[in-house]
Design a protein around this motif. Structure first.
Motif, PDB file in Angstrom:
ATOM      1  N   HIS A  19       0.837  -1.204   0.000  1.00  0.00           N
ATOM      2  CA  HIS A  19       0.000   0.000   0.000  1.00  0.00           C
ATOM      3  C   HIS A  19       0.874   1.258   0.000  1.00  0.00           C
ATOM      4  O   HIS A  19       0.655   2.172  -0.792  1.00  0.00           O
ATOM      5  N   PHE A  20       1.860   1.306   0.901  1.00  0.00           N
ATOM      6  CA  PHE A  20       2.749   2.462   0.960  1.00  0.00           C
ATOM      7  C   PHE A  20       3.533   2.638  -0.338  1.00  0.00           C
ATOM      8  O   PHE A  20       3.872   3.752  -0.719  1.00  0.00           O
ATOM      9  N   HIS A  60       2.719   2.657  -3.267  1.00  0.00           N
ATOM     10  CA  HIS A  60       2.066   3.484  -4.282  1.00  0.00           C
ATOM     11  C   HIS A  60       2.496   4.943  -4.181  1.00  0.00           C
ATOM     12  O   HIS A  60       2.341   5.696  -5.139  1.00  0.00           O
ATOM     13  N   LYS A  61       3.044   5.342  -3.010  1.00  0.00           N
ATOM     14  CA  LYS A  61       3.388   6.752  -2.810  1.00  0.00           C
ATOM     15  C   LYS A  61       4.833   6.996  -2.376  1.00  0.00           C
ATOM     16  O   LYS A  61       5.349   8.083  -2.579  1.00  0.00           O
ATOM     17  N   ILE A  62       5.451   6.008  -1.729  1.00  0.00           N
ATOM     18  CA  ILE A  62       6.809   6.209  -1.216  1.00  0.00           C
ATOM     19  C   ILE A  62       7.677   4.998  -1.549  1.00  0.00           C
ATOM     20  O   ILE A  62       7.171   3.950  -1.952  1.00  0.00           O
ATOM     21  N   GLU A  63       8.967   5.156  -1.325  1.00  0.00           N
ATOM     22  CA  GLU A  63       9.917   4.071  -1.576  1.00  0.00           C
ATOM     23  C   GLU A  63       9.806   3.000  -0.488  1.00  0.00           C
ATOM     24  O   GLU A  63       9.846   3.307   0.709  1.00  0.00           O
ATOM     25  N   ASN A 106       7.775   9.999   5.237  1.00  0.00           N
ATOM     26  CA  ASN A 106       8.222  11.395   5.240  1.00  0.00           C
ATOM     27  C   ASN A 106       8.926  11.757   6.548  1.00  0.00           C
ATOM     28  O   ASN A 106       9.842  12.572   6.560  1.00  0.00           O
ATOM     29  N   HIS A 119      -3.098   2.828   9.373  1.00  0.00           N
ATOM     30  CA  HIS A 119      -3.248   1.860   8.288  1.00  0.00           C
ATOM     31  C   HIS A 119      -3.489   0.446   8.820  1.00  0.00           C
ATOM     32  O   HIS A 119      -4.304  -0.297   8.283  1.00  0.00           O
TER      33      HIS A 119
END
Length: 96
Positions: free
Chosen positions: A23-24, A26-29, A42, A77
């Motif tokens: 899930h993560f 999709h937005k972060i490494e 972040n 989450h």
């Protein structure tokens, strides 16, 4: 860098680790396999480990606020993903 660690006793640790990091991703490494992974939040890195009986998470941040925010991201989450196991949030410890 401050760190905080928590452990959730569950037979589904590997499933939750993979679900959360996918899930993560999709937005972060992120990087992960069935038993361990890392997410570059972040606020700082989160390291996850799954064994036969538990999911362990360690978050890091530059200050206490960053650590608290990272803990919130993980908890928020997992409340959604692990509701069948009755997950309502980690009992985090601040590491020395």
């Amino acid at each position: 860098m401050l760190t905080s660690t928590a452990r959730f006793e569950t037979q589904n640790a590997s499933r939750y680790l993979q679900q959360l990091l996918k899930h993560f991703g999709h937005k972060i490494e992120v990087s992960y396999d069935e038993s361990q992974g890392q997410a570059m939040l972040n606020q700082g890195p989160a390291v996850l480990k799954a064994d036969a009986g538990a999911l362990t998470v360690q978050v890091s941040g530059g200050d206490l606020r960053a650590v608290i925010e990272a803990r919130y991201v993980i908890d928020k989450h997992l409340v959604t993903f692990a509701f069948r196991d009755g997950f309502s949030g980690f009992s985090w410890t601040l590491d020395a």
